[in-house]
Design an enzyme around this catalytic site. Sequence first.
Site, mmCIF file in Angstrom:
data_model
loop_
_atom_site.group_PDB
_atom_site.id
_atom_site.type_symbol
_atom_site.label_atom_id
_atom_site.label_comp_id
_atom_site.label_asym_id
_atom_site.label_seq_id
_atom_site.Cartn_x
_atom_site.Cartn_y
_atom_site.Cartn_z
ATOM 1 C CD1 TRP A 1 5.843 -5.291 -7.180
ATOM 2 C CD2 TRP A 1 5.297 -3.311 -8.389
ATOM 3 N NE1 TRP A 1 6.112 -4.143 -6.341
ATOM 4 C CE2 TRP A 1 5.869 -3.016 -7.053
ATOM 5 C CE3 TRP A 1 4.743 -2.333 -9.084
ATOM 6 C CZ2 TRP A 1 5.708 -1.591 -6.691
ATOM 7 C CZ3 TRP A 1 4.728 -1.162 -8.605
ATOM 8 C CH2 TRP A 1 5.381 -0.955 -7.631
ATOM 9 N NE ARG B 1 -2.855 -1.876 3.166
ATOM 10 C CZ ARG B 1 -3.222 -1.759 4.446
ATOM 11 N NH1 ARG B 1 -4.092 -0.839 4.623
ATOM 12 N NH2 ARG B 1 -2.982 -2.611 5.261
#
Length: 381
Positions: free
Chosen positions: A254, A86
């Site tokens: 990713w 995050r």
Amino acid sequence: MFDSLAQHEAALTQPAAEYSPTELRERASTFIEQCYDELGKREAVDDRLAAIEREISETGTYTQTTEELTHGARMAWRNSNRCIGRLFWQSLDVLDERDCESAESVHEACCRHIEYARNDGDIRPTITIFQPDTPTTERVRIWNDQLLRYAGYETDDGIVGDPGQCEFTAYCQSIGWEGDGGRFDPLPHVIQVGDSEPELFELPEELFVEVPISHPDYEWVADLELRWYDVPIISNMRLEIGGLNYTAAPFNGWYMGTEIGARNFADEDRYDMLSAVGERLGYDTSKNRSLWKDEALVVLNQAVLHSYNKAGVKIVDHHTATDQFAQFEQNEQRDGRSVTGDRSWLVPPMSSATTHVFDQSYDTTVRTPGFFYMQESLPDR
Ligand code: ARG
């Protein structure tokens, strides 16, 4: 605070509610106030809320501006309790595809998402947002759990492919898809708009980019013929912003290496590769005390990180990712917000006690904007 994992799970699985106009107004105003506050435009709140009021009275719903949609999606990432990545919430790229009305146009937008997010290996965190489920717009549903995935086939000699995808694969076959029966076959997209039949779309071959797995020191790892796709794009979660339900809003970051090396390749109910690796390492895999499983995990995870690097595909190791999460926690504190989280998901599946997350507890409150699970069951056949 939720006092049990089950309650947290339940909060994440709230069904997409059809909010009453009153409830919708309330949720819209809570969101607009917070969003405009964060964007430094509090003076615009009153006019905007008046416009939303009018639109809800006339149509039963309202339309978010591109700015609201963009910031709302970023807030949703920031609020994702299970996500270790995050720190980068503000860099999320939002592709607005709310004007797609057919399953085919949704599939095409998904293909654009894949290429945009892939960015030749320098992966961009991206979300594509399709029209919300409202009284004036039809519900869009992507039945895949990720836009790139491998099929799993149940055969007489056991499962071939990804066991996690057997149910979805069988569904695809029941509506006319023919898989090759291999270990790493790309699945088609299954997309449904409104009450019409779900439609199948094969992915163009060049859109499915994969990384062959090899190890820097052990040549035999390549002989295992493992591979994985480059971008994890979750496509079965509902994004809720300001009372609007975006039932199709695929998003990606990713990979963190352990997702592939310690789970997808290692779990017994996934590719289950630990014994094969342990044996190649020369261990007697009937004895626990040698810690052959642990060594096999390290070897597999080194291989994953090495192979993605070599292929020029962005990936993060779990130590770096948890350090980045610590930075996220500091940033949030600096900005006067508290961090919520789900420790059981934040702790990496290897070397957990080497990370700061291990020693910490997290407030499991589920906030909106946010991503929620939807009913899993595939359409009837
Ligand atoms: N764990 C899932 C997988 O292995 C992907 C979840 C999302 N991961 C991410 N890095 N954004 O496919």
